[in-house]
Design a protein around this motif. Structure first.
Motif, PDB file in Angstrom:
ATOM      1  N   UNK A 231       0.809  -1.332  -0.086  1.00  0.00           N
ATOM      2  CA  UNK A 231      -0.296   0.257  -0.401  1.00  0.00           C
ATOM      3  C   UNK A 231       0.799   1.222   0.359  1.00  0.00           C
ATOM      4  N   UNK A 232      -0.069   2.637  -0.015  1.00  0.00           N
ATOM      5  CA  UNK A 232       1.139   3.994  -0.291  1.00  0.00           C
ATOM      6  C   UNK A 232       1.917   4.016   1.067  1.00  0.00           C
ATOM      7  N   UNK A 233       3.312   4.095   0.802  1.00  0.00           N
ATOM      8  CA  UNK A 233       4.729   4.054   1.662  1.00  0.00           C
ATOM      9  C   UNK A 233       4.387   5.403   2.168  1.00  0.00           C
ATOM     10  N   UNK A 234       4.677   5.485   3.507  1.00  0.00           N
ATOM     11  CA  UNK A 234       4.918   6.226   4.749  1.00  0.00           C
ATOM     12  C   UNK A 234       5.133   7.892   4.093  1.00  0.00           C
ATOM     13  N   UNK A 235       5.089   8.829   4.932  1.00  0.00           N
ATOM     14  CA  UNK A 235       6.141   9.984   4.635  1.00  0.00           C
ATOM     15  C   UNK A 235       6.968   9.984   5.429  1.00  0.00           C
ATOM     16  N   UNK A 236       7.271   9.273   6.491  1.00  0.00           N
ATOM     17  CA  UNK A 236       9.032   9.104   7.181  1.00  0.00           C
ATOM     18  C   UNK A 236       8.306   7.855   8.137  1.00  0.00           C
ATOM     19  N   UNK A 237       9.557   7.542   8.411  1.00  0.00           N
ATOM     20  CA  UNK A 237       9.678   5.966   8.794  1.00  0.00           C
ATOM     21  C   UNK A 237       8.838   6.354  10.444  1.00  0.00           C
ATOM     22  N   UNK A 238       8.241   4.921  11.154  1.00  0.00           N
ATOM     23  CA  UNK A 238       7.792   5.802  12.759  1.00  0.00           C
ATOM     24  C   UNK A 238       7.742   3.785  13.584  1.00  0.00           C
ATOM     25  N   UNK A 239       9.764   3.994  13.343  1.00  0.00           N
ATOM     26  CA  UNK A 239       9.787   2.939  13.568  1.00  0.00           C
ATOM     27  C   UNK A 239       9.957   2.993  15.661  1.00  0.00           C
ATOM     28  N   UNK A 240       9.512   2.219  15.872  1.00  0.00           N
ATOM     29  CA  UNK A 240       8.984   1.582  17.397  1.00  0.00           C
ATOM     30  C   UNK A 240       7.985   2.456  17.765  1.00  0.00           C
ATOM     31  N   UNK A 241       7.146   3.227  17.352  1.00  0.00           N
ATOM     32  CA  UNK A 241       6.160   3.768  17.111  1.00  0.00           C
ATOM     33  C   UNK A 241       5.152   3.002  18.246  1.00  0.00           C
ATOM     34  N   UNK A 242       3.916   3.801  18.925  1.00  0.00           N
ATOM     35  CA  UNK A 242       3.300   2.783  19.510  1.00  0.00           C
ATOM     36  C   UNK A 242       1.935   2.116  18.897  1.00  0.00           C
ATOM     37  N   UNK A 243       1.892   0.801  19.691  1.00  0.00           N
ATOM     38  CA  UNK A 243       1.280  -0.181  18.735  1.00  0.00           C
ATOM     39  C   UNK A 243       0.602  -0.558  19.303  1.00  0.00           C
ATOM     40  N   UNK A 244      -0.579  -0.712  19.147  1.00  0.00           N
ATOM     41  CA  UNK A 244      -1.296  -0.669  17.117  1.00  0.00           C
ATOM     42  C   UNK A 244      -1.644   0.765  16.960  1.00  0.00           C
ATOM     43  N   UNK A 245      -1.699   0.779  15.337  1.00  0.00           N
ATOM     44  CA  UNK A 245      -1.991   2.076  15.197  1.00  0.00           C
ATOM     45  C   UNK A 245      -3.394   1.989  15.751  1.00  0.00           C
ATOM     46  N   UNK A 246      -3.935   3.241  15.832  1.00  0.00           N
ATOM     47  CA  UNK A 246      -5.798   3.961  16.579  1.00  0.00           C
ATOM     48  C   UNK A 246      -6.414   3.608  15.200  1.00  0.00           C
ATOM     49  N   UNK A 247      -8.217   2.852  15.498  1.00  0.00           N
ATOM     50  CA  UNK A 247      -8.415   2.785  14.545  1.00  0.00           C
ATOM     51  C   UNK A 247      -9.632   4.256  14.774  1.00  0.00           C
ATOM     52  N   UNK A 248      -9.853   4.952  13.690  1.00  0.00           N
ATOM     53  CA  UNK A 248     -10.441   5.848  14.500  1.00  0.00           C
ATOM     54  C   UNK A 248     -12.116   6.151  12.803  1.00  0.00           C
ATOM     55  N   UNK A 249     -13.303   6.953  13.325  1.00  0.00           N
ATOM     56  CA  UNK A 249     -13.753   6.851  11.976  1.00  0.00           C
ATOM     57  C   UNK A 249     -14.005   5.763  11.248  1.00  0.00           C
ATOM     58  N   UNK A 250     -14.372   5.811   9.973  1.00  0.00           N
ATOM     59  CA  UNK A 250     -14.755   4.714   9.591  1.00  0.00           C
ATOM     60  C   UNK A 250     -13.550   4.565   8.236  1.00  0.00           C
ATOM     61  N   UNK A 251     -12.334   4.802   8.101  1.00  0.00           N
ATOM     62  CA  UNK A 251     -11.150   4.107   7.863  1.00  0.00           C
ATOM     63  C   UNK A 251     -10.281   4.059   8.433  1.00  0.00           C
ATOM     64  N   UNK A 252      -9.892   5.208   9.222  1.00  0.00           N
ATOM     65  CA  UNK A 252      -8.600   6.053   9.752  1.00  0.00           C
ATOM     66  C   UNK A 252      -7.983   5.383  10.257  1.00  0.00           C
ATOM     67  N   UNK A 253      -6.352   4.693  10.307  1.00  0.00           N
ATOM     68  CA  UNK A 253      -5.312   4.566  11.517  1.00  0.00           C
ATOM     69  C   UNK A 253      -4.533   5.243  11.339  1.00  0.00           C
ATOM     70  N   UNK A 254      -4.418   6.212  12.812  1.00  0.00           N
ATOM     71  CA  UNK A 254      -3.526   7.001  13.279  1.00  0.00           C
ATOM     72  C   UNK A 254      -2.207   6.314  14.316  1.00  0.00           C
ATOM     73  N   UNK A 255      -0.659   6.724  14.021  1.00  0.00           N
ATOM     74  CA  UNK A 255       0.293   6.483  13.681  1.00  0.00           C
ATOM     75  C   UNK A 255       0.707   7.771  15.375  1.00  0.00           C
TER      76      UNK A 255
END
Length: 189
Positions: free
Chosen positions: A110-134
């Protein structure tokens, strides 16, 4: 207690789709010079369940990725690959690729990230109909910062991945006065 993994792994990430736990990536030892791209699944509805190895992610192995679950799919974002350095120890390379895994159809880039997010808190948080926040993460820009004791910390930027449009959007910054958290868990609160 759950069944033991078929191999030792640290620095992995995982999530639940229904009652099936998925685990991706990791390394086999603290001094490993390669990372895993292996995907394991465990059916939590079965008391006698063993971990099953599924199709590996068709990308470099990684440690410290961020995962997200949405719409019956496992999303894998960023992480760091490992290679041997000149002394034979591990060297990290921050990754910006992203992948989606559906249990029935398998992996898709899928579309690559604009920057690396190594070791960011996981899991990405689901918000609304289809958004995952990192939230935050290590973008790799300060990996060689010296002296390490004075490293200013990690980015506080919040990235949002829209699973419906396959796009990334900035969602501001974490409202914290200290360093952005890494290697921790997010909680839906």
């Amino acid at each position: 207690p759950l069944a033991p993994l078929p191999t030792p792994l640290a620095y992995t990430a995982g999530g639940l789709i229904g009652q099936v736990a998925y685990l991706i990536g990791g390394s086999s030892s603290p001094d490993a010079t390669s990372a895993s791209n292996r995907l394991f699944a465990l059916d939590l509805d079965r008391a006698d369940a063993e971990w099953t190895e599924l199709q590996p992610m068709p990308a470099p192995g990684r440690i410290l990725p961020v995962v997200g679950i949405h719409g019956g799919a496992l999303y894998v974002f960023s992480g760091a690959s490992l290679t041997p350095n000149a002394e034979g120890g591990p060297e990290r390379t921050s990754l910006t690729d992203a992948w989606r895994f559906y249990p029935v159809t398998g992996w898709k880039a899928i579309s690559g990230l604009p920057r690396a997010v190594v070791a960011a808190p996981t899991p990405a948080s689901p918000v609304g109909k289809g958004l995952l926040l990192i939230f935050g993460g290590d973008d790799g820009t300060l990996s060689d910062f010296q002296p390490r004791s004075e490293q200013p910390g990690f980015t506080r930027q919040i990235l949002g991945y829209d699973t419906l449009t396959n796009t990334w959007v900035s969602h501001g910054e974490l409202p914290v006065d200290t360093q952005s958290p890494v290697t921790t868990t997010t909680v839906d609160w």
